[in-house]
Structure formats: structure tokens, C-alpha cells
Design an enzyme around this catalytic site. Structure first.
Site, PDB file in Angstrom:
ATOM      1  N   LYS A  80       0.854  -1.192   0.000  1.00 59.92           N
ATOM      2  CA  LYS A  80       0.000   0.000   0.000  1.00 59.92           C
ATOM      3  C   LYS A  80       0.888   1.240   0.000  1.00 59.92           C
ATOM      4  CE  LYS A  80      -3.987   1.884   2.601  1.00 59.92           C
ATOM      5  NZ  LYS A  80      -4.784   1.724   3.847  1.00 59.92           N
ATOM      6  N   SER A 155      -9.584   1.764   2.875  1.00 57.60           N
ATOM      7  CA  SER A 155      -8.701   2.510   2.000  1.00 57.60           C
ATOM      8  C   SER A 155      -7.673   1.645   1.278  1.00 57.60           C
ATOM      9  CB  SER A 155      -7.955   3.582   2.800  1.00 57.60           C
ATOM     10  OG  SER A 155      -7.134   2.978   3.789  1.00 57.60           O
ATOM     11  N   SER A 179      -9.799  -0.508   7.121  1.00 59.33           N
ATOM     12  CA  SER A 179      -9.208  -0.318   5.789  1.00 59.33           C
ATOM     13  C   SER A 179      -8.517  -1.531   5.199  1.00 59.33           C
ATOM     14  CB  SER A 179      -8.232   0.858   5.804  1.00 59.33           C
ATOM     15  OG  SER A 179      -8.948   2.071   5.751  1.00 59.33           O
TER      16      SER A 179
END
Lengths: 489, 477
Positions: A80, A155, A179
Site C-alpha cells: 500500500k 482505504s 481499511s
């Protein structure tokens, strides 16, 4: 085209270490897969083919020399883009860090490299991990591989979509209020948020320091167990990481779940829950009971305050954590003519941050302001304690808690982006876990009538990640939801 | 008769701790260095970096608190003080807000022979900021973050002082106590000890506090004295004219010898303090506190008292105990030559001059105390000719050799032999017959000229008393 990309992380590792496949063959298969699907998925922000191939060649050479190989050898991993990678752009999905290249690795990256993992790509996310749909990225909107008109969740939507599409078998996400788990559930994957303090946050761009945790996303439970075994542990550079022995989490996969008691919170099974999700949970309960567990209803009475509490705590911390992005030392700085320092700060930040980030900085700043602190921030801390106590009470009677991960399946791109409140409410089933600092694992437990994945989360007591893995693995042995691949047109 | 005003003064002192490492990372905490060379992702505030508490900083702060008679918190935490400025790379400073490490202490000062207790409100730990350098002719500002993240202790008093002299006495005593702890350089010029007085005035006889101003940028005791005096005068004059005092931060303008407004509206600043989530709360054990207490040195005040009891003048004692190392050195000298008064005279006189001229710290004297004591004894007992004392002392610093060999090497031992001096006197009388006649004629004061000539002839080695006696004998009969 080689279909190595379809293998699980465990199988890839086995192929590589046994000599059945070279690391170069493995990454080439995943690079090809990326070429095939990335243009439709938009999961990736940075992918440097040469760097990937160089890592693979170095690994092949290492194997050639007969040197010992780490637990992640031969496995391409998506990272990420809010986790610092030395020499590789780390943007947090924000204009303000559009060209930021960290001079250091996050602790988890050093651990992955030490275990011979391959840093494959940096994945898309909601700006600074603020969002539940990946639509808040400044650069691209990631699509759900199961339905390209829908969001992958957020996210960590880029990491989840990349794993779901077969671009990487494993990925790292961060989970501040769901997330990791929510995109895992939207994309039909396993995603784990470890106990607060289990994994070092050093090098993960802070959103809300007291809630953030880094964790794995994978197709099968074994993949998450493998990656967690590598990244967990005390880090002297993170004062909030906890010094507790790290087991080989893969051993938990062999354990029996027979005799365990599980709690299903009434508050998480509201009437407004779609019937597809409700039925999926009912099916899970039947399967788990058949495996020798007993499931009972429990109360988590402060659940209704979790979302409000979460947004006060998270945004307050975020308003301070994001203060460093002022254009003075790195990142974007306004090119507009400025009259003074204050104007430089405000123009830089106005240009560099997106709407959702601004909204959260504003509300967080307000909550910490003189005259409002007691009513918002302090009150939120008090409710947070109540929410933690709810779980403590529940764990007196049950070994783990199970609940749907999300009250909805993947929604349409654009459906909620102009309605922040309804977007925030999709976090209703995940945020309490972060407020309480508990470990939780989401796993795929079925599909809706529209063919969209449904996730269930298992929540444990602090540092009982092994129990969650045992339960999830027991379930996956009996089912095959996790083995399905989306048909990407 | 015009209205009289009483000043009310409180002091905020910032002390930069001299630890091997910064407070929240492992960068060296040294003064100076090329800009931005003593930095890492943590003190640069890079994305993703996290602070980790340096326990040595906590311990040093506890020792400072204990030496000021404070209560030490057994449970404490750090907080974030949020504000934007280019010298704080994170957009907040890690500090302590409602749970300082140390609280409720006091310091006793002596002003004009009177004792006075100054209350210490709190002593807390925070991190220092970087430094800005402005390049005026290019209209540029640059940031140096070498200092950012160095441990900084803030010591805040109650508004207990009522004159500039009291403020300076407090500051001097505080500096002495702190320098004994060996936790900081305590150097006002270099900024490792910074003082910010808060000053207000009120009509004599009233008890409500007036509006206060704060003065920054004070880098010596002298400037503290001048600026506080000026500020008291300025505020009193303003109130006398019926004007109001604005709450603001002021700077000392050295050229204009006055304070000038720096920025106003201090009250409008909302720092939005909240607990630092990256640092778990700290627990301080009773054992830790007791270990810290046991490590405290005898404070300067007690050492000064002990010296005075040995018969050393107040003034000498004051100077000697200013630094712990110097006081220790003094004591060490006494074990070789137990003449406290005489040794103290040397240590506040010629010896101190040599240190200062050579830029040697009182904490770091290269001469063994035995040598210094021997030198003192030789000087006092006539082993070194008076005129040669300075020369021997300089040689002592240059070579570090023992003074007895130095006296021999330099040929400067005092001549006391009657016959040898008698011969020199005869020669001087012969060469200065005119003066000799005056002395014989009863003008006894002229004898000193002959003493001087004899000393010169002996190159300063003759014992001047013996010279004078022999001259008297020969001329006055």
C-alpha cells in the site's frame, strides 16, 4: 502465458524453493498478469519492472548458491502506497506527496526484504488512507475486479484489488477503521488487522496513530499467516509496538477449533442488514457449529457510538499527524506568489490535499480546539474506554466474536462519494475493533445475488491472532469461496 | 507624589540537555556541526517516522526536578503542542501539558543579604526546535534541523520575584544548581540555557496581577538585568500616563538598550494540546526516583556554606562553588596544602585568569591539584621569587610539570642568603650614591628606590624583606 500468478503464496514459495520455478519466471507471470488487467483495475500507483526483475534475479542467484531462503522467498508482494519504501515513490495517494521518495524503509519492508520477499508494486489507496472506497485517491479510482463498475473498498483498495485480480498473491494494507478488512470483504479475500502494537508502524504514514495497524491481505488464510509471521514483532523504533514473542503463525493453521465458543453481537446484526449478508452469516454459523464450536448471541451495548467516537479520535489525531505536510521540508509547495509564511502553508495545503482529507483535518482541528476539547476529544476517549470494556466483558464468555465485516457489499463507483456521512456509516462494523485495539480477520464467506463477495470478520482478544487463523483456516478447509477468481472482461 | 508600582516577575527557563543522543531518536545531540548533518527521518519529521523516548532525558529531568525540591510524577505522558513554523518539521512539538514530570518545587535565593524563596511551578521535558537563518540580501530563509529534537527541559517559576536583581539572583542560583547536575552546558551565549522573564507591574499595595509581557532573546545575566529593569520602567511609565500594557512577547534590542514588541495576541494562539499517541504513557518507579535522588551532588549552596566555615571569604567561596568541578578541584588542592584562604585567593585570582585566557573550562583543568597546591605553598612560603610567580604559573599550565622542578629549571628560586644579598646591596649603594646619601640624611622613604634596584639586579629573586633589612642596617646604622 504461464499461470503461476494463479498460485497461492504458499505454492509459489514451494515452487521457488524446490527449483520448480525461478523467481524471474514467477515475477514475469505476475508482470504479464498486470499488463493484462491493470488498465481495467487501476490498482497500482508505482510498478518498476526493472526493479522487480532485479530482485528476482538476485533471489535466483541466491538460490543457485544454496544460501538459506527466507519465508517469503519467491513471493511478489504489493505494498500500500502509504508505507515507506526506500528509493521508491511513496505518495499516500496524495498530490502533496506526488513525488516524495523516502530515504528509508518502513520496518515491515525491511522485514519482508530480510525474508526474501519481492517488493512488486505500490498500490492505490484513499488519500492518506482516509476513505472506504479508494475513490479519494488523487491519482486514480481503483475498480473492483468482481465488477468493474464498483469500488474495491478502502482505504487499502489497491492492495485488495491487486490480490483479487491476481497481480500479486500477497499485499500489505493498513487498517485504521477497517481499511484492510472492508476491501478484503469487498474483493473476496482474507485481510487481517493485527492487535495494536503487534506490528511496527514505523514507516507507515500516520493517519490516526492510536488506531493504525499494518496487516496482510491474501487469497487464503495461509498467505496472511505467512506474511504476519514475518512482519510482526517489537521494533525499537516504534514505542507503541509490544515486546511479545512472535510465533510461526502457520502453525495455528493446524490447530483444532473444536470446543470453542463464539459470540455473535446482536448490535452487528441489525434489521437493515441485507438478507444476502444475513444468510451468509447464518451459513457460517452452521459450518462452524458443524466443526465443533458453539455460537451464541452477545451484547456490545456501546456499538451505536463507535462511528462517532472513531471519527472524533481518528480525525483529531489526523489533524496533527498531517500538519507536517506544509511544503517546507519535502513534498509539494505552492508555486503561487506568496506574501508570507502563513500564506505559503495554507496555499500549499489547499493545493496538495483533497476534499476528504481537508474535511477530516477541519473536523479534527475543531475537536481539539480550546473550548471544544472536552466535549469532543475527551468525551470520545471516555466512550472509547466503554467500547473496549464491552469487548472485555464479552470475552469473559466467548473465545472470539464473529460478525459481518461490512453492512453492504461493494457499492457502485460514485454512489456515496458526495455523501460523506453514508460513506462513514459503511465503517460501522469495523471501527470498534480499532478503538479497542483488538485483532480481527475478515474472510470470504459467500457471494450476493449479484455475484459480489461477502466477508465475515472474526475478532479476538489482544494477541490471539493464532485463534483467528485457526478458525478461519478451519472454515476455508470446508469451503471454496476463497478459491474463486473474478472474470475480468 | 506619583503612584509607585511594584513589579511581579516569573521566569521560564529552557535548558538544553547535554545527552549523547536526541530526545526521541538516536542522532547525536551536539552543539554546532554543519547544518542538517545531525538528522534522521525522526528529527526531520519525515512521513512515517516515530519518536521513541530516550530514558536518559527523563532521568536528567527528574534529577533537575529533585534538585529543585520538586515532587516527581510516577505516571506521566507527553503531549503534542500543535503550531506551524518552519523550524518544527512535524507541525507540532512533543512537550508535556497537564502531567509534567516534576511539580511544586522551590529555590532559595539571597538578595542584598536577605533570603527569599521562589516557588517552582513545574519542570517538564520537551524537544527543541530547529534554527532559522535569514539571508536578508537574498530575501531567503534556511532551516537547520541539527538542534531539532534535542531534549529541552522547561523550568517555570511562580510570579514570586519583585525586582530585576531578584530575577538575576534566581537565574544565577538556578544555573549553579543545574550545572552541578552535569546534564547541560548551561551556556547562555550558546543558548543551552535560555531565560524568558514574564513581567507585569501593579500599584504598590494592590494584589491583582497586571497584564504581563514576556521577553525573549536574552543571552547573558547582564542582559536579563537590563531588560527586566527597562521593562519594569516602561510598564510603570505607561500606567502612570494612563495607558495600558499590551500582552505581548518582546525582544531585547541591544543597540537601543530597550525592549521592543515582537508579536502580540499571544492569547489568540490555540496549541490544541492532546496526548502524544505515538508515545505510551510513562511510569516512573519509586526506585528510579530514589536512584536519581541518591545521584544528586551536594548543592552549591551547601558547599559555599562549608567553605565559608573553613574561613574562606564569602566572595571567594561564591566564585569557587560556581562550578562543581572547580569546587572539587579546590578541595583536592587542600589535601596537599591545607591553607583554604590562601588557596582560594589563588583560585579566584591568577589561576582563574590563566584558565580564562587559555579558554580552559573550570570543569576540565589539566593541572594536577597537587601541583597547584605546591605552587601555592611555594609562593606563600617564599620558594618562588615574587616577580617570578606569574612566570612559574604560566609554565605550570604550559608544561604540566611539578612546580618544584619548574622553579629549579627556570632558576627563579628566591634568594634569601644574607651574604649574597649583602653583595648585591653594596653594589646598588655604590651605583646610587646620591640616593644612599638622602637615606643616610634621614629621608627614609627613598630606601624603596634602592630596594627596587636590588630586586632588579637579582632579577626578582631576592627576598624583598631581607633586601630592605640589609639596606636599613647598612644606611641607617
Amino acid at each position: 502465458m504461464s499461470e503461476l500468478w494463479k498460485l497461492t503464496s504458499g505454492d509459489l514459495h514451494e515452487r521457488f524453493t524446490s527449483g520448480a520455478a525461478s523467481a524471474v519466471e514467477i515475477v514475469e507471470s505476475h508482470l504479464d498478469r498486470a499488463d493484462q488487467v491493470e488498465a481495467k483495475i487501476d490498482a497500482i500507483l508505482t510498478l518498476d519492472r526493472d526493479h522487480v526483475l532485479a530482485q528476482a534475479k538476485a533471489l535466483d542467484a541466491k538460490r543457485e548458491k544454496g544460501e538459506p531462503l527466507g519465508m517469503l522467498a519467491g513471493i511478489p508482494i504489493g505494498i500500500k502506497d502509504n508505507i515507506c519504501t526506500e528509493g521508491i515513490k511513496t505518495t499516500a495517494g496524495s498530490r502533496i506527496l506526488e513525488s516524495f521518495v523516502p530515504p528509508y524503509n518502513a520496518h515491515v519492508i525491511d522485514k519482508i526484504l530480510a525474508a526474501d520477499g519481492i517488493i512488486f508494486a505500490k498500490t492505490n489507496l484513499d488519500e492518506f488512507a482516509m476513505g472506504s472506497s479508494c475513490e479519494n485517491s488523487a491519482f486514480k479510482v481503483t475498480k473492483n475486479p468482481w465488477d468493474l463498475t464498483r469500488v474495491p473498498g478502502g482505504s487499502s483498495g489497491g492492495s485488495a484489488a491487486a490480490v483479487a485480480a491476481g497481480i500479486v498473491p500477497l499485499a500489505l494494507g493498513t487498517d485504521t477503521g477497517g481499511s484492510i478488512r472492508q476491501p478484503a470483504s469487498f474483493c473476496g479475500l482474507v485481510g487481517m488487522k493485527p492487535t495494536y502494537g503487534r506490528v511496527s508502524r514505523y514507516g507507515a504514514l500516520a493517519f490516526a496513530s492510536s488506531l493504525d495497524q499494518i496487516g496482510p491481505i491474501s487469497k487464503d488464510v495461509a498467505g496472511s499467516a505467512r506474511l504476519l509471521s514475518v512482519i510482526a514483532g517489537k521494533d525499537p523504533n516504534d514505542g507503541t509496538s509490544i515486546d511479545q514473542e512472535v510465533p510461526d503463525y502457520r502453525e495455528a493453521l493446524e490447530e483444532e477449533m473444536f470446543g470453542l465458543t463464539l459470540g455473535l453481537p446482536k448490535e452487528y446484526m441489525s434489521d437493515s442488514l441485507p438478507s444476502s449478508i444475513r444468510e451468509a452469516v447464518d451459513d457460517v454459523v452452521l459450518t462452524l457449529e458443524a466443526l465443533g464450536t458453539s455460537v451464541r448471541a452477545i451484547d456490545l451495548p456501546h456499538t451505536e457510538y463507535a462511528v462517532a467516537t472513531y471519527y472524533v479520535v481518528a480525525n483529531s489525531e489526523a489533524s496533527s499527524n498531517l500538519a507536517r505536510y506544509d511544503g517546507m521540508h519535502y513534498g509539494h509547495r505552492t508555486k503561487a506568489p506568496i506574501k508570507n509564511l502563513a500564506e505559503s502553508f495554507s496555499r500549499t495545503r489547499s493545493e496538495g490535499f483533497g476534499d476528504e482529507v481537508k474535511r477530516r483535518i477541519m473536523t479534527g482541528t475543531h475537536a481539539l480546539s480550546s473550548g471544544y476539547y472536552d466535549a469532543y476529544y475527551l468525551k470520545a476517549l471516555k466512550v472509547r474506554r466503554k467500547i473496549r470494556e464491552d469487548f472485555e466483558t464479552a470475552f469473559e464468555d466467548v473465545d472470539a466474536v464473529i460478525a459481518p465485516t461490512s453492512p453492504v457489499t461493494a457499492f457502485k463507483i460514485g454512489e456515496k462519494i458526495d455523501d460523506p456521512l453514508s460513506m462513514y456509516l459503511t465503517d460501522i462494523l469495523t471501527v470498534a475493533v480499532n478503538l479497542a485495539g483488538l485483532p480481527a480477520l475478515s474472510l470470504p464467506v459467500g457471494f450476493s445475488g449479484e455475484g459480489l463477495p461477502i466477508g465475515l470478520q472474526i475478532i479476538g482478544q489482544p494477541f490471539e491472532e493464532e485463534l483467528l487463523l485457526t478458525l478461519a483456516q478451519g472454515y476455508q478447509v470446508e469451503t471454496d469461496h476463497h478459491k474463486k477468481w473474478p472474470q475480468i472482461p | 507624589m506619583s503612584q509607585q508600582y511594584e513589579p511581579v516577575i516569573g521566569l521560564e527557563v529552557h535548558l538544553e540537555l547535554h545527552l549523547p543522543q536526541k530526545m526521541f531518536c538516536s542522532c547525536p545531540a551536539e552543539f554546532g556541526g554543519e547544518p542538517n548533518t545531525q538528522v534522521c527521518p525522526v528529527c526531520l519529521g519525515l512521513p512515517g517516522s516515530l519518536p521513541v523516548v530516550n530514558r536518559e532525558g527523563v532521568l536528567a529531568t527528574i534529577r533537575a526536578g529533585l534538585s529543585l525540591g520538586c515532587e516527581i510524577a510516577t505516571f506521566t505522558k507527553f503531549d503534542r503542542k500543535n503550531y506551524y513554523y518552519p523550524d518544527i518539521p512535524k507541525g507540532y512539538q512533543i512537550s508535556q501539558y497537564d502531567l509534567p514530570l516534576c511539580r511544586k518545587g522551590s529555590l532559595t535565593i539571597d538578595v542584598n543579604g536577605k533570603s527569599k524563596v521562589v516557588g517552582i511551578t513545574r519542570v517538564h521535558l520537551e524537544e527543541d526546535t530547529g534554527k532559522l537563518a535569514h539571508v536578508d540580501d537574498r530575501n531567503e530563509s534556511w532551516v537547520d534541523l541539527n538542534r531539532a529534537g534535542i531534549a529541552l527541559v522547561e523550568i517555570v517559576t511562580e510570579p514570586d520575584m519583585h525586582s530585576a536583581e531578584e530575577a538575576v539572583a534566581y537565574l544565577k542560583e538556578l544555573k549553579a544548581i543545574l550545572s552541578y547536575l552535569n546534564i547541560s552546558d548551561c551556556n547562555m551565549e550558546e543558548g543551552s540555557l535560555r531565560c524568558e522573564p514574564n513581567i507585569s507591574v501593579r500599584p504598590v499595595g494592590t494584589s491583582t496581577l497586571g497584564t504581563k509581557t514576556e521577553i525573549k532573546n536574552l543571552n547573558s545575566f547582564k542582559v536579563v538585568l537590563q531588560s527586566v529593569q527597562h521593562e519594569i520602567h516602561r510598564q510603570s511609565a505607561a500606567l502612570s500616563r494612563g495607558e495600558e500594557v499590551a500582552q505581548e512577547t518582546r525582544l531585547w534590542d541591544e543597540a537601543g538598550q530597550k525592549t521592543v514588541a515582537m508579536r502580540g495576541k499571544e492569547t489568540a494562539q490555540d496549541y490544541r494540546y492532546f496526548p502524544e499517541p505515538d508515545i505510551p504513557p510513562l511510569e516512573i518507579s519509586k526506585e528510579e526516583i530514589e536512584t536519581a535522588r541518591a545521584s544528586l551532588p551536594t548543592p552549591p549552596k551547601e558547599r559555599r556554606k562549608a567553605l565559608v566555615e573553613k574561613g574562606i571569604p564569602d566572595y571567594n567561596a561564591e566564585i569557587i562553588v560556581r562550578s562543581q568541578g572547580y569546587a572539587d578541584y579546590f578541595e583536592a588542592c587542600l589535601s596537599t596544602y591545607n591553607e583554604p584562604h590562601k588557596v582560594s585567593n589563588l583560585l579566584i585570582g591568577g589561576f582563574l585568569q590563566e584558565l580564562n585566557q587559555r579558554g580552559i573550562s573550570e570543569e576540565d583543568i589539566p593541572i594536577p591539584p597537587e601541583h597547584t597546591a605546591t605552587y601555592c605553598r611555594l609562593s606563600e612560603e617564599g620558594g618562588i621569587g615574587k616577580a617570578a610567580r606569574k612566570q612559574v604559573l604560566a609554565a605550570l599550565f604550559d608544561t604540566g610539570k611539578d612546580p618544584e622542578s619548574l622553579v629549579k629549571e627556570l632558576g627563579v628560586s628566591q634568594v634569601e642568603d644574607q651574604d649574597e644579598i649583602g653583595k648585591m646591596v653594596d653594589q646598588v649603594i655604590a651605583e646610587n650614591e646620591a640616593i644612599a646619601s638622602q637615606v643616610r640624611g634621614g629621608k627614609t622613604s627613598a630606601i624603596m628606590a634602592l630596594v627596587g634596584q636590588t630586586m632588579k639586579l637579582s632579577k626578582g629573586r631576592a627576598n624583598p624583606q631581607i633586601v630592605q633589612e640589609i639596606l636599613k642596617k647598612k644606611l641607617e646604622g
